[in-house]
Design an enzyme around this catalytic site. Structure first.
Site, PDB file in Angstrom:
ATOM      1  N   HIS A 188       0.810  -1.221   0.000  1.00 60.60           N
ATOM      2  CA  HIS A 188       0.000   0.000   0.000  1.00 60.60           C
ATOM      3  C   HIS A 188       0.840   1.266   0.000  1.00 60.60           C
ATOM      4  O   HIS A 188       0.421   2.293  -0.507  1.00 60.60           O
ATOM      5  CB  HIS A 188      -1.036  -0.034   1.122  1.00 60.60           C
ATOM      6  CG  HIS A 188      -2.165  -0.906   0.725  1.00 60.60           C
ATOM      7  ND1 HIS A 188      -2.237  -2.234   1.082  1.00 60.60           N
ATOM      8  CD2 HIS A 188      -3.209  -0.688  -0.104  1.00 60.60           C
ATOM      9  CE1 HIS A 188      -3.294  -2.767   0.519  1.00 60.60           C
ATOM     10  NE2 HIS A 188      -3.909  -1.866  -0.200  1.00 60.60           N
ATOM     11  N   ARG A 295     -10.760   3.518  -1.863  1.00 57.95           N
ATOM     12  CA  ARG A 295     -10.278   2.738  -0.714  1.00 57.95           C
ATOM     13  C   ARG A 295     -10.663   3.501   0.553  1.00 57.95           C
ATOM     14  O   ARG A 295      -9.915   4.352   1.025  1.00 57.95           O
ATOM     15  CB  ARG A 295      -8.762   2.564  -0.778  1.00 57.95           C
ATOM     16  CG  ARG A 295      -8.271   1.621  -1.870  1.00 57.95           C
ATOM     17  CD  ARG A 295      -6.758   1.412  -1.758  1.00 57.95           C
ATOM     18  NE  ARG A 295      -6.302   0.284  -2.530  1.00 57.95           N
ATOM     19  CZ  ARG A 295      -5.790   0.363  -3.763  1.00 57.95           C
ATOM     20  NH1 ARG A 295      -5.670   1.532  -4.358  1.00 57.95           N
ATOM     21  NH2 ARG A 295      -5.385  -0.720  -4.394  1.00 57.95           N
ATOM     22  N   ARG A 331     -15.548   1.129  -2.121  1.00 61.00           N
ATOM     23  CA  ARG A 331     -15.326  -0.170  -1.491  1.00 61.00           C
ATOM     24  C   ARG A 331     -15.543  -0.060   0.008  1.00 61.00           C
ATOM     25  O   ARG A 331     -15.058   0.879   0.643  1.00 61.00           O
ATOM     26  CB  ARG A 331     -13.900  -0.635  -1.762  1.00 61.00           C
ATOM     27  CG  ARG A 331     -13.567  -1.936  -1.066  1.00 61.00           C
ATOM     28  CD  ARG A 331     -12.219  -2.456  -1.470  1.00 61.00           C
ATOM     29  NE  ARG A 331     -11.137  -1.721  -0.834  1.00 61.00           N
ATOM     30  CZ  ARG A 331      -9.860  -1.965  -1.085  1.00 61.00           C
ATOM     31  NH1 ARG A 331      -9.531  -2.888  -1.971  1.00 61.00           N
ATOM     32  NH2 ARG A 331      -8.916  -1.274  -0.473  1.00 61.00           N
ATOM     33  N   GLU A 430     -10.838 -11.219  -5.664  1.00 65.15           N
ATOM     34  CA  GLU A 430      -9.434 -11.171  -5.252  1.00 65.15           C
ATOM     35  C   GLU A 430      -9.029 -12.379  -4.431  1.00 65.15           C
ATOM     36  O   GLU A 430      -7.925 -12.429  -3.890  1.00 65.15           O
ATOM     37  CB  GLU A 430      -9.114  -9.863  -4.518  1.00 65.15           C
ATOM     38  CG  GLU A 430     -10.047  -9.500  -3.402  1.00 65.15           C
ATOM     39  CD  GLU A 430      -9.719  -8.154  -2.757  1.00 65.15           C
ATOM     40  OE1 GLU A 430      -8.669  -7.575  -3.051  1.00 65.15           O
ATOM     41  OE2 GLU A 430     -10.540  -7.705  -1.942  1.00 65.15           O
ATOM     42  N   ASN A 453      -3.993  -7.347  -7.173  1.00 65.61           N
ATOM     43  CA  ASN A 453      -2.929  -7.315  -6.156  1.00 65.61           C
ATOM     44  C   ASN A 453      -3.090  -8.490  -5.202  1.00 65.61           C
ATOM     45  O   ASN A 453      -2.155  -9.248  -4.953  1.00 65.61           O
ATOM     46  CB  ASN A 453      -2.986  -6.019  -5.337  1.00 65.61           C
ATOM     47  CG  ASN A 453      -2.939  -4.789  -6.206  1.00 65.61           C
ATOM     48  OD1 ASN A 453      -2.498  -4.866  -7.347  1.00 65.61           O
ATOM     49  ND2 ASN A 453      -3.391  -3.665  -5.687  1.00 65.61           N
ATOM     50  N   ASP A 454      -4.283  -8.627  -4.661  1.00 61.33           N
ATOM     51  CA  ASP A 454      -4.520  -9.740  -3.747  1.00 61.33           C
ATOM     52  C   ASP A 454      -4.705 -11.045  -4.504  1.00 61.33           C
ATOM     53  O   ASP A 454      -4.237 -12.090  -4.050  1.00 61.33           O
ATOM     54  CB  ASP A 454      -5.747  -9.461  -2.871  1.00 61.33           C
ATOM     55  CG  ASP A 454      -5.374  -8.619  -1.662  1.00 61.33           C
ATOM     56  OD1 ASP A 454      -4.316  -8.889  -1.065  1.00 61.33           O
ATOM     57  OD2 ASP A 454      -6.129  -7.691  -1.325  1.00 61.33           O
ATOM     58  N   ARG A 464       2.064 -10.485  -0.179  1.00 61.27           N
ATOM     59  CA  ARG A 464       2.567  -9.485  -1.122  1.00 61.27           C
ATOM     60  C   ARG A 464       3.586  -8.522  -0.516  1.00 61.27           C
ATOM     61  O   ARG A 464       4.278  -7.822  -1.247  1.00 61.27           O
ATOM     62  CB  ARG A 464       1.412  -8.741  -1.791  1.00 61.27           C
ATOM     63  CG  ARG A 464       0.642  -7.830  -0.892  1.00 61.27           C
ATOM     64  CD  ARG A 464      -0.723  -7.549  -1.494  1.00 61.27           C
ATOM     65  NE  ARG A 464      -0.979  -6.125  -1.602  1.00 61.27           N
ATOM     66  CZ  ARG A 464      -2.173  -5.592  -1.786  1.00 61.27           C
ATOM     67  NH1 ARG A 464      -3.234  -6.366  -1.931  1.00 61.27           N
ATOM     68  NH2 ARG A 464      -2.336  -4.310  -1.874  1.00 61.27           N
ATOM     69  N   CYS A 501      -9.230  -3.378 -10.767  1.00 55.70           N
ATOM     70  CA  CYS A 501      -8.744  -2.215 -10.030  1.00 55.70           C
ATOM     71  C   CYS A 501      -7.415  -2.481  -9.352  1.00 55.70           C
ATOM     72  O   CYS A 501      -6.908  -1.645  -8.629  1.00 55.70           O
ATOM     73  CB  CYS A 501      -9.783  -1.740  -9.023  1.00 55.70           C
ATOM     74  SG  CYS A 501     -10.252  -3.012  -7.845  1.00 55.70           S
TER      75      CYS A 501
HETATM   76  C1  PEP Z   1      -6.350  -5.544  -5.015  1.00 55.81           C
HETATM   77  O1  PEP Z   1      -6.203  -6.388  -4.138  1.00 55.81           O
HETATM   78  O2  PEP Z   1      -6.000  -5.706  -6.204  1.00 55.81           O
HETATM   79  C2  PEP Z   1      -6.937  -4.227  -4.698  1.00 55.81           C
HETATM   80  C3  PEP Z   1      -7.209  -3.360  -5.630  1.00 55.81           C
HETATM   81  O3  PEP Z   1      -7.156  -3.951  -3.388  1.00 55.81           O
HETATM   82  P1  PEP Z   1      -6.030  -3.498  -2.361  1.00 55.81           P
HETATM   83  O4  PEP Z   1      -4.777  -3.255  -3.149  1.00 55.81           O
HETATM   84  O5  PEP Z   1      -6.524  -2.279  -1.682  1.00 55.81           O
HETATM   85  O6  PEP Z   1      -5.947  -4.684  -1.461  1.00 55.81           O
HETATM   86 MG    MG Z   2      -7.256  -6.194  -2.232  1.00 53.23          MG
END
Ligand code: PEP
Ligand code: MG
Length: 569
Positions: A188, A295, A331, A430, A453-454, A464, A501
């Site tokens: 993040h 977010r 979200r 995710e 990402n997740d 991650r 996203c």
């Molecule tokens: C993701 O997991 O791809 C996502 C967009 O959410 P975050 O990065 O906030 O976990």
């Molecule tokens: Mg996520």
């Protein structure tokens, strides 16, 4: 001159002076004091200095962030000015304790008392009192507390890990670069650095020890290199590359006001990811067509207490108004994992990424969730607000969220409060569980948004943020690519929009694959909107289909990467 390598996490070049941020140690050794009046004077001076510093911080925060956030800091000055509290501390000093111990004990006594209260607001005071304690202890111990919301111009922040709560308040005018010892592309802190458009190089081993306070460094966030003590030649080269980067960015302005279409005229939606209203304005400034991910946890990180329904409503309503009727996908609270919010009292877990986070937390804490859903419903009367649920693993979670929304919409109906009772409710895909059951979820979700990402982390069984296993974290892995392809197919077969996203939505190498799979919406950081529109415009659907055929036959992430890299446009 030394070159340190790390992860290229936010592009651009920053040239500035190092400011090291370390967690200050507030340990002290209790002493018995003989001269009580002198020790009381020491305590009073520390409190005065703390109050003065807090007053200055509040003025800066009022200008840059807002009244509500400044009021929290001003509240700290009022609390520590309470004569009863100070008298209690002085009593302990009269009994022979040192100022540090007296402050510590009395603040802890108040914090414990507040924690035991019935109402949330009083409970949250405990965090305030502990903040005050740390601030005054810093003064007593002569520890310099670095406030990242207020640093000199041309600062390069160097730290072990830049936690999201720290980045959220960062002084975006004066910080020209970020270097950390840990974190990856999708941590993040990296996402925030990109949103703030601050060049960042993460995961530089030993950066805090290797870079000297005040030294000049070049942070090359595009290549992932930090140059320490550059000579004149290297400096002028860096300046030239910075100019070139800025010129390239400027050239993207020709995509402002254009639709987002492939070379053969297939139109898609291009939204922005936001964590604040400032980001929402950046989406508009970069010609985004909506918000694909708000977010909301960053609203919760700004202060020392949970934002009230009214405060949240105003933030969501403002986002809707800033976007002027364009879609705003908000979200619900996604805490846990690498996002902690101290006052919510999450317990430390062995495996926070597999634990009590996101929708799991919200469904268990109806008080917290109710406040947010009611605020979202009220904001839905002011634009095209859509609600998105993170970390879904099954359709029951979506049904529970819908039931709560229905209940609160009925409450509003009875109270005569405007809201869109048919507010669209979508699911973030995710987790592998959601990806593998996308066809089932698609029957009940109004839209999907793939959180790559997740999804990459959970599919690869890789945390991650863990540097040791980062080599396995790749969205180019056949498992991840197949998962994404089948999610998009399931969504399209059910006739619902499918967005993305996660950071992969803006990866110019992967965009042709997403085009071929039929992704309908891309949501990227505001700074990447125009570049993504430019990439999409370079590809026609038929070219991408041929390419996708080859890439999907690749056996390894590096094969897929090499195929895509070779034809990148
Ligand atoms: C993701 O997991 O791809 C996502 C967009 O959410 P975050 O990065 O906030 O976990
Ligand atoms: Mg996520």
């Amino acid at each position: 001159m030394a070159a340190l390598e790390g992860v290229a996490a936010a592009p651009g070049l920053g040239i500035g002076s190092v400011m090291i941020i370390t967690d200050p140690s507030l340990d002290y050794t209790p002493r018995t004091v003989e001269d009580a009046p002198a020790e009381k004077e020491r305590l009073r001076r520390a409190i005065d200095a703390f109050s003065e510093l807090t007053r200055e911080k509040a003025a800066v925060v009022r200008e840059r962030v807002g009244d509500a956030e400044a009021a929290i800091l001003e509240g700290h000055i009022l609390i520590i000015a309470d004569p009863y509290m100070v008298a209690e501390m002085e009593g302990l000093i009269d009994a022979g304790q040192c100022a540090e111990a007296a402050l510590d004990q009395i603040c802890e006594m108040f914090a414990t008392m507040f924690e035991a209260a019935d109402d949330d607001l009083t409970r949250q005071r405990a965090a305030d009192v502990r903040d005050i304690k740390s601030g005054v202890l810093c003064q007593l111990l002569g520890v310099r507390e670095v406030d990242v919301s207020c640093v000199p111009q041309g600062t390069v922040l160097v730290t072990h890990d830049l936690v999201p709560s720290m980045t959220a308040g960062l002084d975006r005018e004066n910080v020209v670069g970020i270097v950390t010892e840990t974190g990856g592309m999708t941590s993040h802190s990296a996402i925030l650095a990109r949103a703030l458009e601050i060049p960042a190089v993460l995961a530089v081993p030993g950066a805090v020890d290797l870079l000297a306070e005040g030294a000049t460094v070049v942070v090359d966030g595009t290549e992932g290199v930090v140059l320490a003590d550059p000579d004149e030649g290297a400096l002028s080269q860096a300046r030239a590359r910075r100019e070139q980067y800025l010129r390239k960015k400027e050239a993207l302005q020709r995509f402002v006001g254009k639709k987002t279409v492939t070379a053969d005229g297939c139109q898609v939606e291009l939204f922005g990811n936001i964590g604040s209203l400032e980001d929402a304005r950046a989406v508009v400034a970069n010609d985004g067509e909506g918000v694909g991910l708000f977010r909301t946890e960053f609203l919760f990180m700004d202060g020392g207490a949970m934002p009230t329904e009214e405060e949240q409503f105003r933030a969501y309503q403002q986002a809707a108004l800033i976007m002027k009727g364009r879609p705003v996908i908000i979200r619900t609270l996604d805490i846990g994992g690498d996002k902690d919010i101290p006052y919510l009292g999450l317990e430390k877990e062995e495996n926070p990424f597999l634990g009590f986070r996101a929708i799991r937390y919200c469904l268990a804490r109806e008080d917290v969730f109710r406040t947010q859903l009611r605020a979202l419903l009220r904001a839905s009367a002011y634009g095209d607000v859509r609600i998105m649920v993170p970390l879904v693993t099954g359709v029951e979670e979506l049904r529970q969220v819908r039931a709560l929304i229905r209940r609160y919409a009925e409450e509003f109906d009875r109270e005569g409060v405007a809201c869109n009772k048919d507010v669209p409710v979508g699911v973030m895909i995710e987790t592998p569980a959601a990806a593998l059951t996308a066809d089932i979820l698609a029957r009940e979700a109004d839209f999907f948004s793939i959180g790559t990402n997740d999804l990459t982390g959970y599919t690869m069984a890789v945390d991650r943020g863990n540097d040791r296993v980062r080599y396995l974290y790749s969205t180019f892995h056949p498992a991840v690519l197949r998962s994404i392809r089948s999610v998009i197919a399931a969504g399209l077969a059910a006739g619902i929009p499918v967005g993305m996203c996660g950071e992969a939505a803006a990866d110019p190498l992967l965009v042709p694959l997403w085009i071929s799979f039929g992704l309908t919406e891309y949501s990227v950081s505001p700074a990447s909107i125009l570049a993504t529109r430019a990439t999409i415009a370079k590809w026609s659907a038929s070219d991408t289909d041929k390419l996708a055929g080859k890439v999907m036959a690749a056996s390894t992430p590096s094969e897929a990467y090499d195929l895509l890299k070779a034809v990148a446009r």
